[in-house]
Enzyme design. Sequence first.
Site, PDB file in Angstrom:
ATOM      1  N   CYS A 380       5.678  -1.986  -0.863  1.00 46.87           N
ATOM      2  CA  CYS A 380       5.310  -2.300  -2.249  1.00 46.87           C
ATOM      3  C   CYS A 380       6.433  -3.042  -2.965  1.00 46.87           C
ATOM      4  O   CYS A 380       6.619  -4.227  -2.723  1.00 46.87           O
ATOM      5  CB  CYS A 380       4.871  -1.043  -2.976  1.00 46.87           C
ATOM      6  SG  CYS A 380       3.745  -1.415  -4.320  1.00 46.87           S
ATOM      7  N   HIS A 505       0.795   0.906   0.381  1.00 46.88           N
ATOM      8  CA  HIS A 505       1.635   2.063   0.735  1.00 46.88           C
ATOM      9  C   HIS A 505       1.080   2.742   1.984  1.00 46.88           C
ATOM     10  O   HIS A 505       0.202   3.602   1.867  1.00 46.88           O
ATOM     11  CB  HIS A 505       1.622   3.087  -0.400  1.00 46.88           C
ATOM     12  CG  HIS A 505       2.346   2.659  -1.626  1.00 46.88           C
ATOM     13  ND1 HIS A 505       3.653   2.988  -1.865  1.00 46.88           N
ATOM     14  CD2 HIS A 505       1.949   1.919  -2.688  1.00 46.88           C
ATOM     15  CE1 HIS A 505       4.036   2.482  -3.026  1.00 46.88           C
ATOM     16  NE2 HIS A 505       3.022   1.826  -3.551  1.00 46.88           N
ATOM     17  N   GLU A 507       2.302   4.999   3.692  1.00 43.76           N
ATOM     18  CA  GLU A 507       2.679   6.418   3.768  1.00 43.76           C
ATOM     19  C   GLU A 507       1.620   7.349   3.179  1.00 43.76           C
ATOM     20  O   GLU A 507       1.623   8.539   3.473  1.00 43.76           O
ATOM     21  CB  GLU A 507       4.046   6.651   3.099  1.00 43.76           C
ATOM     22  CG  GLU A 507       4.095   6.575   1.581  1.00 43.76           C
ATOM     23  CD  GLU A 507       4.182   5.157   1.031  1.00 43.76           C
ATOM     24  OE1 GLU A 507       3.967   4.197   1.800  1.00 43.76           O
ATOM     25  OE2 GLU A 507       4.438   5.006  -0.181  1.00 43.76           O
TER      26      GLU A 507
HETATM   27  N1  GLN Z   1       6.726  -2.488  -9.609  1.00 48.38           N
HETATM   28  C1  GLN Z   1       5.952  -3.195  -8.658  1.00 48.38           C
HETATM   29  C2  GLN Z   1       4.567  -3.561  -9.186  1.00 48.38           C
HETATM   30  O1  GLN Z   1       4.121  -3.048 -10.164  1.00 48.38           O
HETATM   31  C3  GLN Z   1       5.831  -2.399  -7.379  1.00 48.38           C
HETATM   32  C4  GLN Z   1       5.098  -1.104  -7.530  1.00 48.38           C
HETATM   33  C5  GLN Z   1       5.374  -0.114  -6.425  1.00 48.38           C
HETATM   34  O2  GLN Z   1       6.314  -0.261  -5.674  1.00 48.38           O
HETATM   35  N2  GLN Z   1       4.595   0.947  -6.352  1.00 48.38           N
HETATM   36  O3  GLN Z   1       3.876  -4.385  -8.636  1.00 48.38           O
END
Ligand code: GLN
Length: 529
Positions: A380, A505, A507
């Site tokens: 992410c 994600h 995970e």
């Molecule tokens: N801050 C980034 C976004 O909003 C990544 C979010 C995250 O890592 N969950 O896209």
Amino acid sequence: MKYVVVTGGVLSGLGKGVTVSSIGRLLISRGYKVTAIKIDPYLNCDAGTMNPFQHGEVFVLDDGGEVDLDLGNYERFLDINLTRNHNITTGKVYRAVVEKERRGDYLGKTVQIIPHVTNEIKSQIKNVAESSNADVVLIELGGTVGDIESMPFLEAVRQLRMEVGPEENLVFVHTTLVPVMDVVGEQKTKPTQHSVKELRAIGIQPDIIVGRGAKPLDYDIKKKISLFCNVPLEGIVSAPDAESIYQVPVLLEEQGLTDHLLRRLGLKQRKTDLKKWKALLKPLLNPKHETRIAIVGKYTHLQDSYISYIETLRHCSAATNTKINITWVEAEDIEKNGCDCLKNANGIIIPGGFGERGIEGKISAIKYARENRIPFLGVCLGFQLATIEFCRNVLKMRDANSSEFKKTVHPVIDLLPEQKEIKNMGATMRLGAHDVIIKKGSLAHKIYNKTKISERHRHRYEINPDYIKKIENAGMIFSGKSADGKRMEIAELKNNQFFVASQFHPEFKSRPGKPAPLFLGLVKAAKKK
Ligand code: GLN
């Protein structure tokens, strides 16, 4: 429909979630279908707005629900997919009651905690229970008995007990701490007695007591708790500290908990099937190989903030027979002292995150991994930063950045045009399971062995489409894309090193016996180093 309601006494943080999950696993091992509900007595409507530093990780479900991290444990232990309705909070309950009041549903009555709030709690529980088709519904009541916040929920489950028919349809389990006096090493039962007294004062008599402590409860202590708390001896179970949380079901089974619970629930005793589960434990407890993975984050002091990462690595441990030593690195330390702390890492993970703090340290770590060919996985925010690092250092776009952090001439990470039109920031978040189409012949394809996968998301920003061509021409390809092709989902380097990152994600979907493929790929690559 049968219910098992788990309350907690004495202290929070006793690992009630693991107890609930373990009980669930044991019921499954006897062939019963189980689901689980977590009650959180706080006023937030969901965990989405909560700070991971205070509350641990925000777990994300298929339906996009942002929920308490215990639901992650339930999904992992029970191998089921839950929905946002499985996390009931005070905020959710009150919002529903207030909306009904405004609509006039209460026909002019005075709206009160009893019966209106308690009825709402029961109806939310029953709705989830009925739609789940489970034989047994586990309900974990967060917080500690005696907290003001928990009162309406305790009252609701007390009423539920009367409503669900014969006594055998609902069992109360109370988890408590049995501390040890340092000097004499004696296990003390008084805190347990007091918290059970508190429960009984509100009309709840526990059927089973799970005593947490460093060591197993002595037989005499079990007897004492049984006598003072009015619970038969076979209902007193010990949950000592375990090397791995995945051992807990086995520890409970060995004490006869499942037999007792099934008897108490009026369910047939069936043969236990814990074979697969135990097979997982073996490599976890006696691994053959060893590797070191560094996680560069910004909530590393509270490891609950990264609980799904830790659990996913455990699943990879079991699958590869490898002990994984995790080194926690604060991104800001890299900003101050450079990447020396990564020297011994066989693999590097940059996890998700929000906000600007620590991002330059993470970018340095990514550069270090890329240049030294250390197996790398970005998740992410880690995916977005890997792209920024590539643009800055390979494409020489020195001020490449994300518009989450800075206004820049090179916003390689940005909101999509349609997102910019939405005024309500909350509504711009992309949540939950979405399909990802994988490019044939890529590293991602090799890892997943599929061209279409579904993974969970929680982000707002995206790779800016204006830069995709340029980045791909320079050797970083986007091997995973959303079904409509607009959003980049997986990035990898073309040069045969293990360097992958995902906008989703992985995970959140990892399970014992089914480790998240990208993590497994990383661990295998790290092992070779
Ligand atoms: N801050 C980034 C976004 O909003 C990544 C979010 C995250 O890592 N969950 O896209």
